[in-house]
Write a protein that holds these residues in place. Structure first.
Motif, PDB file in Angstrom:
ATOM      1  N   GLY A 105       0.137  -6.540  -0.912  1.00  0.00           N
ATOM      2  CA  GLY A 105      -0.825  -5.606  -1.476  1.00  0.00           C
ATOM      3  C   GLY A 105      -1.830  -5.090  -0.466  1.00  0.00           C
ATOM      4  O   GLY A 105      -2.484  -4.065  -0.695  1.00  0.00           O
ATOM      5  N   ASP A 106      -1.964  -5.782   0.670  1.00  0.00           N
ATOM      6  CA  ASP A 106      -2.872  -5.330   1.711  1.00  0.00           C
ATOM      7  C   ASP A 106      -2.287  -4.202   2.557  1.00  0.00           C
ATOM      8  O   ASP A 106      -3.011  -3.594   3.353  1.00  0.00           O
ATOM      9  CB  ASP A 106      -3.238  -6.495   2.639  1.00  0.00           C
ATOM     10  CG  ASP A 106      -4.203  -7.475   1.979  1.00  0.00           C
ATOM     11  OD1 ASP A 106      -4.885  -7.074   1.018  1.00  0.00           O
ATOM     12  OD2 ASP A 106      -4.273  -8.643   2.426  1.00  0.00           O
ATOM     13  N   VAL A 107      -0.992  -3.943   2.410  1.00  0.00           N
ATOM     14  CA  VAL A 107      -0.339  -2.899   3.203  1.00  0.00           C
ATOM     15  C   VAL A 107      -0.547  -1.549   2.522  1.00  0.00           C
ATOM     16  O   VAL A 107      -0.277  -1.389   1.332  1.00  0.00           O
ATOM     17  CB  VAL A 107       1.172  -3.193   3.355  1.00  0.00           C
ATOM     18  CG1 VAL A 107       1.855  -2.059   4.117  1.00  0.00           C
ATOM     19  CG2 VAL A 107       1.385  -4.524   4.065  1.00  0.00           C
ATOM     20  N   GLN A 108      -1.024  -0.585   3.273  1.00  0.00           N
ATOM     21  CA  GLN A 108      -1.260   0.743   2.712  1.00  0.00           C
ATOM     22  C   GLN A 108       0.027   1.314   2.131  1.00  0.00           C
ATOM     23  O   GLN A 108       1.067   1.340   2.786  1.00  0.00           O
ATOM     24  CB  GLN A 108      -1.795   1.691   3.797  1.00  0.00           C
ATOM     25  CG  GLN A 108      -2.081   3.093   3.277  1.00  0.00           C
ATOM     26  CD  GLN A 108      -2.481   4.035   4.406  1.00  0.00           C
ATOM     27  OE1 GLN A 108      -2.455   3.654   5.571  1.00  0.00           O
ATOM     28  NE2 GLN A 108      -2.832   5.257   4.048  1.00  0.00           N
ATOM     29  N   ALA A 113       4.660  -1.853  -8.306  1.00  0.00           N
ATOM     30  CA  ALA A 113       6.101  -1.618  -8.484  1.00  0.00           C
ATOM     31  C   ALA A 113       6.890  -2.137  -7.283  1.00  0.00           C
ATOM     32  O   ALA A 113       7.923  -2.792  -7.435  1.00  0.00           O
ATOM     33  CB  ALA A 113       6.379  -0.123  -8.689  1.00  0.00           C
ATOM     34  N   VAL A 114       6.393  -1.850  -6.073  1.00  0.00           N
ATOM     35  CA  VAL A 114       7.071  -2.326  -4.865  1.00  0.00           C
ATOM     36  C   VAL A 114       7.010  -3.841  -4.788  1.00  0.00           C
ATOM     37  O   VAL A 114       8.015  -4.510  -4.504  1.00  0.00           O
ATOM     38  CB  VAL A 114       6.443  -1.700  -3.611  1.00  0.00           C
ATOM     39  CG1 VAL A 114       7.022  -2.340  -2.346  1.00  0.00           C
ATOM     40  CG2 VAL A 114       6.682  -0.196  -3.591  1.00  0.00           C
ATOM     41  N   ILE A 115       5.841  -4.415  -5.036  1.00  0.00           N
ATOM     42  CA  ILE A 115       5.692  -5.874  -4.973  1.00  0.00           C
ATOM     43  C   ILE A 115       6.638  -6.544  -5.950  1.00  0.00           C
ATOM     44  O   ILE A 115       7.331  -7.512  -5.601  1.00  0.00           O
ATOM     45  CB  ILE A 115       4.233  -6.278  -5.264  1.00  0.00           C
ATOM     46  CG1 ILE A 115       3.322  -5.794  -4.138  1.00  0.00           C
ATOM     47  CG2 ILE A 115       4.116  -7.798  -5.421  1.00  0.00           C
ATOM     48  CD1 ILE A 115       1.844  -5.999  -4.410  1.00  0.00           C
ATOM     49  N   CYS A 116       6.705  -6.031  -7.164  1.00  0.00           N
ATOM     50  CA  CYS A 116       7.585  -6.624  -8.182  1.00  0.00           C
ATOM     51  C   CYS A 116       9.042  -6.565  -7.740  1.00  0.00           C
ATOM     52  O   CYS A 116       9.771  -7.558  -7.838  1.00  0.00           O
ATOM     53  CB  CYS A 116       7.394  -5.908  -9.510  1.00  0.00           C
ATOM     54  SG  CYS A 116       8.380  -6.608 -10.871  1.00  0.00           S
ATOM     55  N   ASP A 117       9.485  -5.424  -7.225  1.00  0.00           N
ATOM     56  CA  ASP A 117      10.884  -5.289  -6.811  1.00  0.00           C
ATOM     57  C   ASP A 117      11.217  -6.215  -5.637  1.00  0.00           C
ATOM     58  O   ASP A 117      12.301  -6.794  -5.581  1.00  0.00           O
ATOM     59  CB  ASP A 117      11.194  -3.840  -6.438  1.00  0.00           C
ATOM     60  CG  ASP A 117      11.379  -2.957  -7.664  1.00  0.00           C
ATOM     61  OD1 ASP A 117      11.406  -3.504  -8.789  1.00  0.00           O
ATOM     62  OD2 ASP A 117      11.492  -1.734  -7.504  1.00  0.00           O
ATOM     63  N   LEU A 118      10.296  -6.379  -4.699  1.00  0.00           N
ATOM     64  CA  LEU A 118      10.532  -7.282  -3.571  1.00  0.00           C
ATOM     65  C   LEU A 118      10.591  -8.736  -4.036  1.00  0.00           C
ATOM     66  O   LEU A 118      11.408  -9.527  -3.548  1.00  0.00           O
ATOM     67  CB  LEU A 118       9.445  -7.112  -2.510  1.00  0.00           C
ATOM     68  CG  LEU A 118       9.481  -5.807  -1.719  1.00  0.00           C
ATOM     69  CD1 LEU A 118       8.274  -5.698  -0.805  1.00  0.00           C
ATOM     70  CD2 LEU A 118      10.772  -5.680  -0.913  1.00  0.00           C
ATOM     71  N   LYS A 119       9.749  -9.095  -4.992  1.00  0.00           N
ATOM     72  CA  LYS A 119       9.768 -10.470  -5.503  1.00  0.00           C
ATOM     73  C   LYS A 119      11.033 -10.734  -6.340  1.00  0.00           C
ATOM     74  O   LYS A 119      11.552 -11.855  -6.339  1.00  0.00           O
ATOM     75  CB  LYS A 119       8.516 -10.735  -6.334  1.00  0.00           C
ATOM     76  CG  LYS A 119       7.204 -10.751  -5.543  1.00  0.00           C
ATOM     77  CD  LYS A 119       7.179 -11.841  -4.463  1.00  0.00           C
ATOM     78  CE  LYS A 119       7.511 -11.350  -3.098  1.00  0.00           C
ATOM     79  NZ  LYS A 119       7.507 -12.434  -2.071  1.00  0.00           N
TER      80      LYS A 119
END
Length: 260
Positions: A105-108, A113-119
């Protein structure tokens, strides 16, 4: 951590004088108007998917594999800059996928949505690796067991302690996380390990923990803790087969090193 200038919310012009100087596939991230995707993005995505389907993961570099994932999370943008940003931040594909939600989440440009898909991707990889070792004899599936341990633990930023419980035939009957700690310490309670072994009717077990530093060399605390677990298990007639320390690219076996 939320950013007001998230990737999916960033309002930038589609073309500017600097963008004309670079290849379309390398253009900076842009929020697109509603409607069709511009042909340069649509064609790039089609080419990348075709190359992946014909050649598999080995046919594309890490940043393009990340792009394929980000296509699903961010359907209306050029995601190549974000893929490169993630790799610059974390170093490689594995570290991107296994990074904590907080650090992602610290990455611009990264939203939920991206975090969920990566997890989800991380969980799927661990589930698949775990399926290759559960209910199988560890002796005949030792390489798969090591692969699973590396998949689950090698790139974690804090120490994790797991116990693999085996039956009389050395079949893996349970894989349980016993604790999480800091970058260089995780609390372990030998009595709790022994108690759980009795509950599972286990005859033997394997300890596994990771070193976030990447160096699997055991500390004196690791050696002392292992001896305490051995003593707790011996009183119950339970065997400690091994203690594995997982590093960034290799592992250390207490038994192979003569520490058991």
């Amino acid at each position: 951590m939320e950013h007001s200038n998230r990737f999916e919310e960033q309002m930038l012009p589609l073309f500017d004088s600097s963008a004309l100087a670079v290849d379309a596939d390398e253009a900076e991230a842009t929020t697109l108007p509603q409607g069709r995707l511009p042909s340069y993005i649509k064609d790039h995505r089609a080419r990348l998917r075709e190359r992946f389907m014909s050649g598999g993961a080995f046919a594309i570099p890490d940043y393009e594999l990340l792009e394929l994932i980000l296509f699903r999370s961010i359907p209306r943008q050029d995601v190549k800059p974000l893929a490169r940003r993630l790799l610059d931040q974390f170093g490689d594909f594995n570290r991107v996928v296994t990074a904590s939600p907080e650090r992602l989440g610290d990455v611009q440009g990264i939203g939920q949505a991206v975090i969920c898909d990566l997890k989800i991707l991380e969980a799927a990889a661990q589930r698949m690796a775990r399926a290759k070792v559960m209910q199988r004899q560890v002796i005949s599936s030792w390489d798969a067991l090591l692969d699973y341990c590396h998949t689950a633990m090698a790139h974690r930023e804090t120490e994790q302690f797991r116990v693999l419980y085996l039956d009389r035939k050395n079949t893996l009957i349970a894989d349980e996380e016993q604790g999480r700690g800091t970058v260089d310490h995780v609390p372990v309670y030998p009595r709790e390990v022994a108690k759980r072994a009795l509950e599972l009717n286990a005859s033997a077990l394997i300890l596994v923990h990771n070193h976030p530093s990447g160096d699997p060399t055991p500390s004196q605390a690791d050696i002392s803790m292992t001896r305490k677990v051995v003593a707790a298990l011996e009183a119950l007639g339970i065997t400690l087969h091994d203690h594995l320390i997982i590093g960034a690219s290799d592992e250390l076996s207490f038994r192979s090193e003569g520490l058991l």
